[in-house]
Write an enzyme that holds these catalytic residues in place. Structure first.
Site, PDB file in Angstrom:
ATOM      1  CG  HIS A 281     -29.184  79.825  -5.406  1.00  0.00           C
ATOM      2  ND1 HIS A 281     -29.396  81.174  -5.650  1.00  0.00           N
ATOM      3  CD2 HIS A 281     -28.683  79.738  -4.152  1.00  0.00           C
ATOM      4  CE1 HIS A 281     -29.051  81.870  -4.590  1.00  0.00           C
ATOM      5  NE2 HIS A 281     -28.616  81.007  -3.650  1.00  0.00           N
TER       6      HIS A 281
ATOM      7  CG  HIS B 208      59.137  84.381  74.852  1.00  0.00           C
ATOM      8  ND1 HIS B 208      59.091  85.471  74.021  1.00  0.00           N
ATOM      9  CD2 HIS B 208      58.967  83.297  74.050  1.00  0.00           C
ATOM     10  CE1 HIS B 208      58.912  85.082  72.774  1.00  0.00           C
ATOM     11  NE2 HIS B 208      58.827  83.762  72.768  1.00  0.00           N
TER      12      HIS B 208
ATOM     13  CD  GLU C 298      55.802  80.168  67.190  1.00  0.00           C
ATOM     14  OE1 GLU C 298      54.802  80.774  67.641  1.00  0.00           O
ATOM     15  OE2 GLU C 298      56.925  80.699  67.114  1.00  0.00           O
TER      16      GLU C 298
END
Length: 497
Positions: free
Chosen positions: A480, A131, A113
């Site tokens: 007041h 091949h 390979e």
């Protein structure tokens, strides 16, 4: 010559020849496919072998090539793929096939390979078949250097057949023809179909149907169990397909706790709001002097906040703090006896106007005096200030309204009575305590006897009430104040917002 000596010399010569041969054999490198490697390194590292072969046989041209094992490839021992010039080049070796073979087959397959990868990388793969002459040239070169036997095709047929466990056979005429006799053997459970390149010819020449005749043991049971476990409801599959097609995604409702803007539940309760406001107001009074106008602005902001937070549900809001809150506030903050500290100062609990040199003797304030302000004196009030109506109406979202009326008609703001001021309560409490104890409100810093002109001037001098901002005679300011404070307590009733 002695015969023994002659025999000894011959033996020595033979020994020397043998030693020379051994030395020459030791100097030669061991072959890559030597049988001794099976014992020394039976399972070599694939990456290490690749790097070694790349430097030794391919001049380092395969540094960018990827090499890895493949666990699913059972039809061939290895494969080399290339994505075009400048693309990715990858080498994959079959782990199922090579793990059953000796180390020699692994080395020869890897070199096979790598020759393909070298031709791809150097752009020298111009042969019509993979091949061709270029491949064979490098193959013979490496075989001579290493003693290996790299070939064009492998011979792992037994291993390949071992993984072909799914068999089909045609029931038509092709079952009697060579070389296959109607058999189709595959490593995966994929029946013959139109996706095969030979399917059209088979339909023309035979027309039979392929029937499965063999499969691995317990394969059907495993497949059924896996199918049941992985099976999804039809609705889930349809929803997944819709998402893949880009259709609208299903809305999943929110399951958590959310908050809605303007909702009554999201706003704090009225009691908490008023309590926190009273505590903050008391803290502010202890640190700085607040004017009446500032208190009115805060009261308006409070009413607006309550109206915005509670638009739907009317609540009873009590402006007066509870007894516990009063005790807490009184323990933390000292009482202030004079409301307007800018215009008055505290002399034993009695308001004395700033800037006066001497005042007459003050009479004890009586809480039961019911004296009204004459209309003539009411007209003398400060006209520069803006007056508001005597009553203010606050309407809630539900339509309920509460009217807050005043006893004195000259108030400056309609929201003055919404919250009692801390100064007013403390001033009233101080005056009541001194009245009940029988003590007089006589100032210790002033002379005990006042002259007649001074008393007449004090009776005629007009001052502003710190509660209602009304104009009152200075000698009557205490009475007041009592009336104003008592009126505030009676008028401050719970209201609806």
């Amino acid at each position: 010559m002695d015969e023994d000596l002659v025999v000894a010399l011959r033996l020595q010569e033979e020994w020397d020849v043998q030693m020379a041969r051994r030395a020459a054999a030791a100097r030669e490198p061991v072959s890559l496919v030597d049988a001794s490697w099976e014992l020394v390194d039976p399972t070599p590292d694939l990456q290490a072998l690749f790097l070694q072969f790349n430097d030794r046989f391919f001049w380092g041209q395969l540094e960018a090539v990827e090499v890895k094992w493949s666990v699913r490839m059972t039809l061939c021992a290895g494969i080399c793929t290339y994505e075009g010039r400048g693309g990715m080049c990858s080498i994959r070796l079959s782990e199922p096939l090579l793990k059953l073979r000796p180390r020699k087959d692994l080395v020869e397959t890897l070199l096979h390979e790598m020759i393909h990868a070298y031709l791809f990388v150097t752009n020298n793969d111009k042969d019509r078949e993979g091949h061709g002459p270029e491949f064979c040239k490098h193959m013979h070169r490496i075989n001579q250097l290493t003693g290996a036997n790299i070939t064009v095709y492998h011979t792992f047929h037994d291993e390949v057949d071992e993984y072909r466990r799914h068999w089909w056979r045609c029931n038509g005429p092709c079952q009697h023809r060579q070389p296959y006799y109607g058999y189709v053997k595959r490593a995966t459970n994929r029946a013959p179909s139109v996706h095969d390149y030979w399917w059209a010819d088979h339909q023309k020449t035979c027309g039979g149907t392929y029937i499965k005749i063999k499969e691995p043991e317990n394969y059907s049971k495993k497949g059924r169990g896996k199918t049941k476990a992985d099976k999804q409801p039809a609705s889930a599959v349809e929803n997944k397909d819709k998402l893949c097609r880009g259709e609208a995604q299903l809305l999943i409702p929110f399951s958590g706790k959310g908050y809605v803007l303007g909702d009554a539940s999201t706003c704090p309760s009225a009691g908490k709001l008023n309590t926190s406001y009273m505590v903050n107001e008391a803290k502010g009074l202890s640190s700085q002097d607040h004017s009446v106008s500032g208190l009115r602005l805060n009261s308006n902001a409070e009413v607006k906040c309550e109206q915005n937070c509670l638009p739907k549900k009317p609540h009873l809001v009590s402006p007066l703090p509870t007894a516990s809150h009063q005790s807490v506030l009184s323990s933390y903050f000292p009482r202030v006896s004079v409301a307007n500290q800018k215009a008055f100062r505290n002399v034993n609990g009695s308001p004395v106007k700033n800037g006066t040199t001497g005042d007459g003797t003050k009479r004890p304030a009586s809480g039961g005096s019911q004296r009204k302000v004459p209309p003539s004196r009411a007209s003398l009030r400060n006209t520069s200030k803006v007056t508001a109506p005597a009553s203010a109406t606050v309407t809630s979202a539900a339509g309920t309204s509460a009217t807050i009326s005043r006893e004195e008609s000259g108030s400056e703001d309609q929201f003055l009575n919404k919250r009692p001021r801390l100064e007013d309560r403390t001033a009233l409490d101080t005056i009541k305590e001194q009245t009940q104890s029988g003590g007089d409100l006589r100032s210790s810093s002033q002379p005990t006897a006042a002259s007649a002109p001074q008393s007449l001037s004090s009776q005629r001098r007009l001052v502003n009430c710190p509660v209602c901002q009304g104009v009152v005679v200075e000698s009557q300011i205490n009475e007041h104040l009592d009336r104003c404070l008592e009126g505030n307590k009676t008028n401050l009733r719970p209201r609806r917002v």
